[in-house]
Design a protein around this motif. Structure first.
Motif, PDB file in Angstrom:
ATOM      1  N   UNK A  95       7.610   4.859  11.841  1.00  0.00           N
ATOM      2  CA  UNK A  95       7.473   5.024  13.281  1.00  0.00           C
ATOM      3  C   UNK A  95       7.709   3.698  13.995  1.00  0.00           C
ATOM      4  N   UNK A  96       7.855   3.776  15.296  1.00  0.00           N
ATOM      5  CA  UNK A  96       8.115   2.579  16.082  1.00  0.00           C
ATOM      6  C   UNK A  96       6.940   1.614  16.072  1.00  0.00           C
ATOM      7  N   UNK A  97       5.728   2.124  15.760  1.00  0.00           N
ATOM      8  CA  UNK A  97       4.565   1.237  15.662  1.00  0.00           C
ATOM      9  C   UNK A  97       4.414   0.651  14.263  1.00  0.00           C
ATOM     10  N   UNK A  98       5.384   0.940  13.367  1.00  0.00           N
ATOM     11  CA  UNK A  98       5.360   0.380  12.023  1.00  0.00           C
ATOM     12  C   UNK A  98       4.674   1.247  10.989  1.00  0.00           C
ATOM     13  N   UNK A  99       4.035   2.335  11.404  1.00  0.00           N
ATOM     14  CA  UNK A  99       3.343   3.217  10.464  1.00  0.00           C
ATOM     15  C   UNK A  99       4.351   4.039   9.670  1.00  0.00           C
ATOM     16  N   UNK A 100       4.075   4.197   8.360  1.00  0.00           N
ATOM     17  CA  UNK A 100       4.924   5.015   7.502  1.00  0.00           C
ATOM     18  C   UNK A 100       4.320   6.412   7.388  1.00  0.00           C
ATOM     19  N   UNK A 101       5.142   7.427   7.596  1.00  0.00           N
ATOM     20  CA  UNK A 101       4.696   8.818   7.588  1.00  0.00           C
ATOM     21  C   UNK A 101       5.407   9.551   6.457  1.00  0.00           C
TER      22      UNK A 101
ATOM     23  N   UNK B 299       0.820  -1.206   0.000  1.00  0.00           N
ATOM     24  CA  UNK B 299       0.000   0.000   0.000  1.00  0.00           C
ATOM     25  C   UNK B 299       0.859   1.263   0.000  1.00  0.00           C
ATOM     26  N   UNK B 300       1.998   1.218   0.689  1.00  0.00           N
ATOM     27  CA  UNK B 300       2.894   2.372   0.714  1.00  0.00           C
ATOM     28  C   UNK B 300       3.546   2.553  -0.648  1.00  0.00           C
ATOM     29  N   UNK B 301       3.973   1.449  -1.255  1.00  0.00           N
ATOM     30  CA  UNK B 301       4.581   1.525  -2.583  1.00  0.00           C
ATOM     31  C   UNK B 301       3.599   2.099  -3.596  1.00  0.00           C
TER      32      UNK B 301
END
Length: 334
Positions: free
Chosen positions: A283-289, A259-261
């Protein structure tokens, strides 16, 4: 023919790609905008038969109808030349030369990387591409762009005193003869007293996001090359990775979540770009910002440190419309 528009100082990056283009028998013309109008001549001839565009430099004449692709890398500012000494006339000459150059490139019927300048300029604006990234579903920091001093304290309070400030554009400047370059900076309580200063130059205010890692995602047309690095392992890069500390920070090639790609590809496509260097935080929770996209961001160091074949992808794209011959023709009009 491939036209490269870039400063001679950009040779390190250009030389990742140019030998690969020339090895395919494709001629390359390398020219920089600082040669115009002082040392180069640009001509457009328009009649019922169409439009003809000519570049003259160093005694050579180039018919730009032969150009299939333009790599608009890192051009220098145009230079009117030392012979124009009157300040008012110099300002007029720079204005007219710039307007003509813009129209000249708009008329050139070639493929452009990253995009034609009139398309790349708005895409490179942090306000525009951050809003577009949010629209496409990226997680983005809560961001304020402002020159209103009254916005600083509320923004700082919303982050619990963990706010950062960024410049809207990355360039150096001089104050009383001293050179300055603005990096990402933590807003300290003591800075609040000087908040009146931002009325003169707008700033970006964001929360300071805790990072597990940072990523540089290089998009070349429909290909993605993602590199992750532990910016927090060095005091220099912890706040702003542009302070580069390659001896302490490890870079590695990674695969992005699907989804990020997809969002990275969707973003460059929505911005009309054939190239983009996208900066992300994991982020440390795995979320991409999402942080920003650089329409002509550096990638050579990524290829060197990770082995990602970015230069191959760029060479492939630049030569896609060129007939490949056995003997390379080298032209250099720097």
């Amino acid at each position: 023919m491939i036209l490269i528009i870039s400063s001679p100082d950009d040779a390190v990056t250009i030389d990742f790609v140019r030998p690969k283009v020339e090895a395919r028998g494709v001629p390359v013309l390398w020219w920089d905008e600082d040669q115009y109008p002082a040392h180069s001549r640009l001509t457009v001839a328009i009649d019922e038969a169409g439009c003809r565009q000519i570049l003259k430099h160093n005694g050579q004449t180039y018919d730009l109808a032969d150009v299939t692709t333009v790599w608009d890398r890192r051009p220098s500012p145009i230079q009117v030349g030392d012979l124009v000494t009157d300040k008012d006339y110099r300002a007029y000459a720079e204005l007219v030369a710039g307007r003509f150059r813009d129209g000249f490139w708009d008329l050139l019927p070639a493929r452009w990387m990253p995009a034609k300048p009139t398309r790349a300029l708005p895409a490179d604006n942090k306000l525009f591409h951050l809003a577009k990234a949010a629209e496409l579903g990226f997680t983005v920091p809560q961001t304020i762009f402002t020159n209103d001093p009254d916005e600083l304290i509320p923004a700082w309070n919303r982050t619990g005193g963990q706010a950062i400030s960024k410049a809207l554009t990355y360039r150096d400047f001089f104050i009383y003869g001293d050179q300055h370059l603005l990096y990402t900076t933590r807003v300290q309580r003591r800075h609040l007293a000087g908040r009146h200063r931002i009325q003169h130059a707008p700033v970006i205010l964001q929360p300071d996001i805790a990072k597990a890692a940072e990523l540089r995602v290089t998009v070349v047309a429909d290909q993605i090359f993602a590199a992750e690095f532990d910016s927090q392992s060095s005091r220099l890069t912890a706040q702003d990775s542009r302070r580069y500390d390659d001896n302490s920070v490890t870079y590695r090639a990674v695969e992005l979540p699907d989804d990020v790609a997809k969002r990275c590809l969707d973003l460059t496509s929505a911005l009309g770009l054939n190239f983009g260097a996208i900066d992300l935080i994991r982020r440390k929770d795995g979320e991409y910002v999402f942080l920003e996209v650089n329409v002509n961001g550096q990638w050579g160091f990524i290829e060197t440190l990770t082995g990602l074949p970015i230069s191959d992808a760029i060479a492939d794209w630049l030569t896609a419309d060129e007939p490949v011959t056995q003997d390379a023709t080298k032209e250099d009009a720097r």
